[in-house]
Design an enzyme around this catalytic site. Structure first.
Site, PDB file in Angstrom:
ATOM      1  N   TYR A  37     -20.274   6.199  11.462  1.00 32.75           N
ATOM      2  CA  TYR A  37     -19.433   7.745  11.519  1.00 32.75           C
ATOM      3  C   TYR A  37     -19.024   7.577  10.355  1.00 32.75           C
ATOM      4  O   TYR A  37     -18.279   8.650  10.442  1.00 32.75           O
ATOM      5  CB  TYR A  37     -18.693   7.621  12.765  1.00 32.75           C
ATOM      6  CG  TYR A  37     -18.534   7.651  14.144  1.00 32.75           C
ATOM      7  CD1 TYR A  37     -19.997   7.067  14.573  1.00 32.75           C
ATOM      8  CD2 TYR A  37     -18.315   8.555  15.302  1.00 32.75           C
ATOM      9  CE1 TYR A  37     -20.217   6.631  15.801  1.00 32.75           C
ATOM     10  CE2 TYR A  37     -18.865   8.588  16.152  1.00 32.75           C
ATOM     11  CZ  TYR A  37     -19.981   7.478  16.881  1.00 32.75           C
ATOM     12  OH  TYR A  37     -19.853   7.333  18.259  1.00 32.75           O
ATOM     13  N   LYS A  50     -22.851  -6.077  18.986  1.00 30.79           N
ATOM     14  CA  LYS A  50     -24.502  -6.796  18.004  1.00 30.79           C
ATOM     15  C   LYS A  50     -24.976  -8.192  17.435  1.00 30.79           C
ATOM     16  O   LYS A  50     -26.036  -7.215  16.219  1.00 30.79           O
ATOM     17  CB  LYS A  50     -25.639  -5.677  18.090  1.00 30.79           C
ATOM     18  CG  LYS A  50     -27.122  -5.399  18.096  1.00 30.79           C
ATOM     19  CD  LYS A  50     -27.435  -5.733  19.506  1.00 30.79           C
ATOM     20  CE  LYS A  50     -29.062  -5.683  20.055  1.00 30.79           C
ATOM     21  NZ  LYS A  50     -29.161  -5.890  21.642  1.00 30.79           N
ATOM     22  N   ASP A  99     -25.758  -4.503  24.546  1.00 33.35           N
ATOM     23  CA  ASP A  99     -26.578  -4.455  25.819  1.00 33.35           C
ATOM     24  C   ASP A  99     -26.333  -4.867  27.435  1.00 33.35           C
ATOM     25  O   ASP A  99     -25.830  -4.330  28.121  1.00 33.35           O
ATOM     26  CB  ASP A  99     -27.948  -4.218  25.395  1.00 33.35           C
ATOM     27  CG  ASP A  99     -28.507  -6.034  24.460  1.00 33.35           C
ATOM     28  OD1 ASP A  99     -27.022  -6.679  24.983  1.00 33.35           O
ATOM     29  OD2 ASP A  99     -29.435  -5.972  24.292  1.00 33.35           O
ATOM     30  N   ASP A 147     -17.393   4.626  21.629  1.00 42.23           N
ATOM     31  CA  ASP A 147     -17.619   6.081  21.674  1.00 42.23           C
ATOM     32  C   ASP A 147     -18.977   5.647  23.037  1.00 42.23           C
ATOM     33  O   ASP A 147     -18.513   6.985  24.123  1.00 42.23           O
ATOM     34  CB  ASP A 147     -18.864   6.903  21.054  1.00 42.23           C
ATOM     35  CG  ASP A 147     -18.632   8.348  20.840  1.00 42.23           C
ATOM     36  OD1 ASP A 147     -18.181   8.933  22.022  1.00 42.23           O
ATOM     37  OD2 ASP A 147     -19.648   9.052  19.683  1.00 42.23           O
ATOM     38  N   ASP A 169     -17.511   6.457  27.425  1.00 43.30           N
ATOM     39  CA  ASP A 169     -18.242   7.864  28.439  1.00 43.30           C
ATOM     40  C   ASP A 169     -18.501   6.671  29.890  1.00 43.30           C
ATOM     41  O   ASP A 169     -18.573   7.430  30.971  1.00 43.30           O
ATOM     42  CB  ASP A 169     -19.081   8.365  27.901  1.00 43.30           C
ATOM     43  CG  ASP A 169     -18.051   9.559  27.217  1.00 43.30           C
ATOM     44  OD1 ASP A 169     -17.330   9.278  26.414  1.00 43.30           O
ATOM     45  OD2 ASP A 169     -19.279  10.466  26.905  1.00 43.30           O
TER      46      ASP A 169
END
Ligand code: NAI
Ligand code: MG
Length: 343
Positions: free
Chosen positions: A133, A180, A213, A237, A241
């Site tokens: 970002y 990751k 993942d 982020d 959700d």
């Protein structure tokens, strides 16, 4: 996470950003509930987003940041960002400009809301200022672009310290880092190293690491295993959700953007253009963000009265917005919660 103590009853002054899309509707609803607590709040309303672009030719006029900087606390509706073109996200600009480095997102089930798992109760803590970002993108040659992922030791240590501090203050048992680092060995590797350094100093809090993942799968299959979830910006982020989807949707997920002495409270969700202007948005996410704001101001009893009122109204199940299978309007749900706060 209280920052200020209230010994007096002179009003707190708070920057108010109504925002785009459903923003003005859910902000109005939240003001109805905040008013019912009796905590003296004064709002300085400023315009950002599409309305500011139309009025002043700038989606983030200088007076918006100046107001938040001066008032130290803001309540904010969602702001629309054009996809794949146009101006840079105003949300990201606000977070970076005011160094609101910690994004705090409590996610929990509420009684009476149909969910796949009862008793989900986690706090997502997302680094809020860097990662992909950073907005550093460029065309190398036509047809090839680069987008820079920036991870610093300083920001990683700072967010890790914040996460363990919250874990201790909120009597949480475990922090799970999501990464990751098997692929992004340098960037996510640096993040993990920083978190491990901090974890060592908090032996009473269990610490674990999950690759993102796998973490996504575990969160869908076994969400109650998560307690405090610590992530970089992008994973946080997405996982926020996802987690909101486990507790009834984005209508239940509040968010606090916290810096050294400034904080901006909003919902996890965006401006929901598909339902804007219909007075059917679920205002609970922003109402719960309002409760987080009261916590921050040191008004814990009032904050708790809001959370209790939300629980009671949801458990009763008589007044529900369409996302909850009901027919009530945004303002009807807010009035029901405000009535409960008063009683
Ligand atoms: P969104 O979060 O606005 O909406 C996703 C879906 O959830 C939509 O179907 C929407 O109707 C529903 N939804 C969201 N909030 C709801 C609520 N309170 N009650 C009932 N249903 C609700 O995400 P989307 O559509 O991807 O983004 C729309 C705009 O919002 C974009 O311009 C995006 O950049 C912006 N955005 C702004 C944020 C902020 O201001 N912090 C955060 C996320 C997105
Ligand atoms: Mg988001």
């Amino acid at each position: 996470m209280a920052k200020k103590k209230s010994t007096k009853k002179s009003p707190y002054t708070i920057t108010l950003i109504p925002g785009d899309g459903i923003g003005p509707e859910i902000v109005q609803a939240t003001l109805t509930v905040l008013e019912a607590t009796g905590v003296p709040l004064e709002f300085e309303e400023v315009v950002a987003g599409e309305a500011a672009l139309a009025l002043y030719g700038d989606p983030l006029p200088d007076n918006v940041l100046a107001s938040i900087h001066d008032r130290k606390v803001a309540l904010k509706g969602p702001l629309t960002t054009p996809v794949g073109r146009g101006f840079r996200s105003i949300n990201v600009r606000i977070r970076k400009a005011l160094d609101l480095y910690a994004n705090l997102r409590p996610i929990r089930t509420f009684p009476g809301v149909e969910v796949p798992y009862p008793r989900v109760d986690m706090v997502i803590i997302r680094e809020n200022t860097e990662d992909l970002y950073s907005g550093l993108e460029h065309v190398v040659v036509p047809g090839v672009v680069e987008s820079l992922k920036v991870i610093t030791e300083r920001a990683s240590l700072r967010i890790a310290e914040f996460a363990f501090r919250i874990a201790e203050q909120w009597n949480r048992k475990k922090v799970t880092s999501i990464h990751k680092a098997n692929i992004m060995k340098l960037s996510d590797g640096l993040f993990l190293e920083a978190v491990r350094k901090v974890a060592i100093h908090h032996p009473s809090i269990e610490y674990e690491e999950l690759i993102v993942d796998n973490a996504a799968m575990q969160m869908v299959m076994n969400p109650t295993r998560f307690d405090v979830v610590l992530t970089e910006n992008l994973y946080g982020d997405i996982m926020s959700d996802l987690a909101a989807g486990l507790v009834g949707g984005l209508g239940f997920a509040p968010s606090a953007n916290i810096g050294e002495d400034v904080a901006v409270f909003e919902a996890v969700h965006g401006s929901a253009p598909d339902i804007a202007g219909k007075n059917i948005a679920n205002p609970i996410a922003l109402i719960l963000a309002g409760a987080l704001m009261l916590d921050w101001l040191g008004e814990r009893k009032a904050a708790e009265s809001i959370r209790r009122a939300v629980e009671i109204v949801l458990r009763e199940g008589k007044i529900r917005t369409p996302d909850l299978g009901g027919t009530a309007s945004t303002q009807e749900l807010a009035r029901a919660i405000a009535d409960r706060v008063r009683s």
